[in-house]
Design an enzyme around this catalytic site. Sequence first.
Site, PDB file in Angstrom:
ATOM      1  N   TYR A  80     -18.017  25.600  36.234  1.00 54.37           N
ATOM      2  CA  TYR A  80     -16.836  26.060  35.447  1.00 54.37           C
ATOM      3  C   TYR A  80     -15.482  25.695  36.578  1.00 54.37           C
ATOM      4  O   TYR A  80     -14.577  25.257  36.214  1.00 54.37           O
ATOM      5  CB  TYR A  80     -16.711  27.390  35.022  1.00 54.37           C
ATOM      6  CG  TYR A  80     -17.356  27.258  33.850  1.00 54.37           C
ATOM      7  CD1 TYR A  80     -18.679  27.403  33.558  1.00 54.37           C
ATOM      8  CD2 TYR A  80     -16.633  27.212  32.515  1.00 54.37           C
ATOM      9  CE1 TYR A  80     -19.519  27.823  32.379  1.00 54.37           C
ATOM     10  CE2 TYR A  80     -17.400  27.073  31.262  1.00 54.37           C
ATOM     11  CZ  TYR A  80     -18.750  27.224  31.142  1.00 54.37           C
ATOM     12  OH  TYR A  80     -19.505  27.175  30.152  1.00 54.37           O
ATOM     13  N   GLN A 125     -11.671  23.795  19.798  1.00 54.71           N
ATOM     14  CA  GLN A 125     -12.763  24.104  20.580  1.00 54.71           C
ATOM     15  C   GLN A 125     -12.827  23.941  22.097  1.00 54.71           C
ATOM     16  O   GLN A 125     -13.842  24.201  22.648  1.00 54.71           O
ATOM     17  CB  GLN A 125     -13.997  23.256  19.913  1.00 54.71           C
ATOM     18  CG  GLN A 125     -14.200  23.321  18.248  1.00 54.71           C
ATOM     19  CD  GLN A 125     -15.291  22.532  17.777  1.00 54.71           C
ATOM     20  OE1 GLN A 125     -16.489  22.417  18.156  1.00 54.71           O
ATOM     21  NE2 GLN A 125     -14.824  21.176  17.641  1.00 54.71           N
ATOM     22  N   ASN A 126     -11.695  23.189  22.401  1.00 52.72           N
ATOM     23  CA  ASN A 126     -11.647  22.902  23.654  1.00 52.72           C
ATOM     24  C   ASN A 126     -11.288  24.110  24.555  1.00 52.72           C
ATOM     25  O   ASN A 126     -10.676  25.078  24.093  1.00 52.72           O
ATOM     26  CB  ASN A 126     -10.661  21.627  23.955  1.00 52.72           C
ATOM     27  CG  ASN A 126     -11.146  20.640  23.187  1.00 52.72           C
ATOM     28  OD1 ASN A 126     -12.323  20.199  23.070  1.00 52.72           O
ATOM     29  ND2 ASN A 126     -10.461  19.595  23.090  1.00 52.72           N
ATOM     30  N   HIS A 168     -13.115  28.886  21.166  1.00 54.90           N
ATOM     31  CA  HIS A 168     -14.114  29.007  22.178  1.00 54.90           C
ATOM     32  C   HIS A 168     -13.515  29.461  23.614  1.00 54.90           C
ATOM     33  O   HIS A 168     -14.165  29.395  24.709  1.00 54.90           O
ATOM     34  CB  HIS A 168     -14.981  27.715  22.454  1.00 54.90           C
ATOM     35  CG  HIS A 168     -15.810  27.442  21.332  1.00 54.90           C
ATOM     36  ND1 HIS A 168     -16.187  26.124  20.936  1.00 54.90           N
ATOM     37  CD2 HIS A 168     -16.261  28.236  20.163  1.00 54.90           C
ATOM     38  CE1 HIS A 168     -16.772  26.103  19.644  1.00 54.90           C
ATOM     39  NE2 HIS A 168     -17.059  27.335  19.375  1.00 54.90           N
TER      40      HIS A 168
HETATM   41  C1  BV8 Z   1     -22.819  31.851  17.320  1.00 53.72           C
HETATM   42  C2  BV8 Z   1     -17.103  26.863  25.222  1.00 53.72           C
HETATM   43  C3  BV8 Z   1     -23.662  33.803  16.640  1.00 53.72           C
HETATM   44  C4  BV8 Z   1     -18.074  26.661  26.668  1.00 53.72           C
HETATM   45  C5  BV8 Z   1     -18.722  25.961  23.571  1.00 53.72           C
HETATM   46  C6  BV8 Z   1     -29.126  30.331  18.752  1.00 53.72           C
HETATM   47  C7  BV8 Z   1     -28.420  31.757  18.820  1.00 53.72           C
HETATM   48  C8  BV8 Z   1     -27.119  31.910  18.417  1.00 53.72           C
HETATM   49  C9  BV8 Z   1     -26.402  30.870  17.814  1.00 53.72           C
HETATM   50  C10 BV8 Z   1     -27.135  29.663  17.626  1.00 53.72           C
HETATM   51  C11 BV8 Z   1     -28.583  29.353  17.870  1.00 53.72           C
HETATM   52  N1  BV8 Z   1     -28.748  28.348  17.788  1.00 53.72           N
HETATM   53  C12 BV8 Z   1     -27.838  27.560  17.181  1.00 53.72           C
HETATM   54  C13 BV8 Z   1     -26.611  28.305  17.226  1.00 53.72           C
HETATM   55  C14 BV8 Z   1     -25.253  28.370  16.758  1.00 53.72           C
HETATM   56  C15 BV8 Z   1     -24.546  27.773  17.984  1.00 53.72           C
HETATM   57  C16 BV8 Z   1     -24.441  26.194  17.818  1.00 53.72           C
HETATM   58  O1  BV8 Z   1     -23.802  25.928  16.812  1.00 53.72           O
HETATM   59  N2  BV8 Z   1     -25.660  25.437  18.592  1.00 53.72           N
HETATM   60  C17 BV8 Z   1     -25.460  24.013  18.297  1.00 53.72           C
HETATM   61  C18 BV8 Z   1     -26.199  23.490  19.630  1.00 53.72           C
HETATM   62  C19 BV8 Z   1     -26.651  23.492  17.086  1.00 53.72           C
HETATM   63  N3  BV8 Z   1     -23.355  28.280  18.140  1.00 53.72           N
HETATM   64  C20 BV8 Z   1     -23.037  29.183  18.791  1.00 53.72           C
HETATM   65  O2  BV8 Z   1     -23.971  29.894  19.647  1.00 53.72           O
HETATM   66  C21 BV8 Z   1     -21.580  29.728  18.691  1.00 53.72           C
HETATM   67  N4  BV8 Z   1     -21.697  31.297  18.335  1.00 53.72           N
HETATM   68  O3  BV8 Z   1     -23.206  31.359  16.512  1.00 53.72           O
HETATM   69  O4  BV8 Z   1     -22.718  33.038  17.557  1.00 53.72           O
HETATM   70  C22 BV8 Z   1     -23.107  35.180  16.738  1.00 53.72           C
HETATM   71  C23 BV8 Z   1     -22.359  35.623  15.968  1.00 53.72           C
HETATM   72  C24 BV8 Z   1     -21.882  37.013  16.194  1.00 53.72           C
HETATM   73  C25 BV8 Z   1     -22.549  37.740  17.122  1.00 53.72           C
HETATM   74  C26 BV8 Z   1     -23.155  37.170  18.388  1.00 53.72           C
HETATM   75  C27 BV8 Z   1     -23.520  35.873  18.032  1.00 53.72           C
HETATM   76  C28 BV8 Z   1     -20.824  29.690  19.847  1.00 53.72           C
HETATM   77  C29 BV8 Z   1     -20.878  28.262  20.304  1.00 53.72           C
HETATM   78  C30 BV8 Z   1     -19.524  27.885  21.139  1.00 53.72           C
HETATM   79  C31 BV8 Z   1     -20.198  27.467  22.594  1.00 53.72           C
HETATM   80  N5  BV8 Z   1     -19.352  27.001  23.308  1.00 53.72           N
HETATM   81  N6  BV8 Z   1     -17.659  25.898  24.463  1.00 53.72           N
HETATM   82  C32 BV8 Z   1     -17.645  25.666  27.363  1.00 53.72           C
HETATM   83  O5  BV8 Z   1     -16.816  24.410  26.975  1.00 53.72           O
HETATM   84  O6  BV8 Z   1     -18.505  25.542  28.504  1.00 53.72           O
HETATM   85  S1  BV8 Z   1     -19.269  24.704  22.483  1.00 53.72           S
HETATM   86  C33 BV8 Z   1     -18.759  23.271  23.230  1.00 53.72           C
HETATM   87  O7  BV8 Z   1     -19.440  22.488  22.626  1.00 53.72           O
HETATM   88  C34 BV8 Z   1     -17.333  22.883  22.622  1.00 53.72           C
HETATM   89  O8  BV8 Z   1     -16.403  23.844  22.649  1.00 53.72           O
HETATM   90  C35 BV8 Z   1     -17.486  22.010  21.323  1.00 53.72           C
HETATM   91  O9  BV8 Z   1     -17.612  23.140  20.191  1.00 53.72           O
HETATM   92  C36 BV8 Z   1     -18.986  21.816  21.564  1.00 53.72           C
HETATM   93  C37 BV8 Z   1     -18.748  20.403  21.822  1.00 53.72           C
HETATM   94  O10 BV8 Z   1     -18.550  19.606  20.659  1.00 53.72           O
HETATM   95  P1  BV8 Z   1     -17.343  18.933  20.740  1.00 53.72           P
HETATM   96  O11 BV8 Z   1     -15.986  19.325  20.913  1.00 53.72           O
HETATM   97  O12 BV8 Z   1     -17.426  17.922  19.373  1.00 53.72           O
HETATM   98  O13 BV8 Z   1     -17.581  17.487  21.756  1.00 53.72           O
HETATM   99  P2  BV8 Z   1     -18.689  16.586  21.606  1.00 53.72           P
HETATM  100  O14 BV8 Z   1     -18.811  15.974  23.168  1.00 53.72           O
HETATM  101  O15 BV8 Z   1     -19.920  17.191  21.026  1.00 53.72           O
HETATM  102  O16 BV8 Z   1     -18.312  15.355  20.655  1.00 53.72           O
HETATM  103  C38 BV8 Z   1     -16.920  14.576  21.248  1.00 53.72           C
HETATM  104  C39 BV8 Z   1     -16.566  13.928  19.845  1.00 53.72           C
HETATM  105  O17 BV8 Z   1     -15.474  13.203  20.316  1.00 53.72           O
HETATM  106  C40 BV8 Z   1     -17.675  12.647  19.623  1.00 53.72           C
HETATM  107  O18 BV8 Z   1     -17.755  12.784  18.176  1.00 53.72           O
HETATM  108  C41 BV8 Z   1     -17.003  11.525  19.975  1.00 53.72           C
HETATM  109  O19 BV8 Z   1     -17.269  10.511  19.195  1.00 53.72           O
HETATM  110  C42 BV8 Z   1     -15.599  11.916  19.917  1.00 53.72           C
HETATM  111  N7  BV8 Z   1     -14.681  11.282  20.692  1.00 53.72           N
HETATM  112  C43 BV8 Z   1     -14.811  10.784  22.112  1.00 53.72           C
HETATM  113  N8  BV8 Z   1     -13.769  10.154  22.565  1.00 53.72           N
HETATM  114  C44 BV8 Z   1     -12.594  10.183  21.644  1.00 53.72           C
HETATM  115  C45 BV8 Z   1     -13.294  10.740  20.462  1.00 53.72           C
HETATM  116  N9  BV8 Z   1     -12.508  10.680  19.197  1.00 53.72           N
HETATM  117  C46 BV8 Z   1     -11.354  10.239  19.087  1.00 53.72           C
HETATM  118  N10 BV8 Z   1     -10.822   9.897  20.178  1.00 53.72           N
HETATM  119  C47 BV8 Z   1     -11.478   9.324  21.486  1.00 53.72           C
HETATM  120  N11 BV8 Z   1     -10.758   8.999  22.363  1.00 53.72           N
END
Ligand code: BV8
Length: 241
Positions: free
Chosen positions: A66, A100-101, A118
Amino acid sequence: MIPSKLVEAIRDAQHVCVVTGAGISAESGIPTFREAQQGLWEKHRPEDLATPEAFSRDPDFVWQWYRWRRQLVSKVAPNAAHVAIASLADTVKTLTLITQNVDGLHQRAGSRDVIEFHGNLFVNRCFVEGVIVDVDDDIETAPYCPACAARVRPGVVWFGEGIPADAIQRSLAAAAGCDVFLAVGTSSQVYPAAGLAELAQDNGACAAEFNLEPTPLSSQFDHCVIGKAGTTLPELVELVS
Ligand code: BV8
């Protein structure tokens, strides 16, 4: 190419809801989550580092990831996509921006009242009490809470952690109440953020995705605009104004 139906929908909208992901910061030089990790962390998936378990196991290793991200963000600037969303807010009746950022670039581009779904890289919390603490965070190891001496963690939401109550409530209300929903630069793989688009459409909104490439949710959107957000968002704002 921005569909004219989308331009008209935004012009007529009472409320536009925008959700952004790492892709909107890519052109500022911030690596997205899906890109290979760099440096020390290249062998680790973000999903494995951004968890309370990883921090409990090795607080200093996670803390350094971080710190590296904070240092990187401090050296970059918002790009044209961030600026376009800030000016869109001055063009439409009501705009809710959910990101989400954790990089704070929307605020630096002039967006106000940003919902940080987030959390934020530049906020630090006690790992045990959860409260925000004021510590010198530009150090190699995770600091200690001044009140209880537990380790200090970044004020972001990790996998397995709940979304802050205020953020989730405001986001659900905005998604359910908007006329147009824009998903910008997100792979739509992380929930509950990725579920906001469907909630918007279930409530009658026109939904558009702005991305470099199709995502797993592309087929559910009314419009998919392929291109760099730094190009497509300014183009959209130009057409809407
Ligand atoms: C929750 C902060 C429940 C940290 C982030 C087991 C247990 C509990 C939960 C789960 C579990 N299994 C699954 C889950 C749900 C889980 C989840 O969704 N997992 C995924 C992997 C399946 N979710 C959670 O855990 C959430 N909490 O469910 O809690 C609960 C409820 C009550 C009480 C207790 C518990 C919390 C999730 C938050 C995680 N933290 N970030 C940090 O930053 O270090 S997530 C992090 O990853 C980001 O914030 C963002 O959300 C995610 C990344 O996604 P994107 O932002 O979309 O980025 P990515 O790289 O994936 O994609 C980029 C896109 O941009 C691409 O499509 C690309 O094509 C495009 N792009 C690139 N360049 C460009 C572009 N587009 C346009 N122009 C460009 N130039």
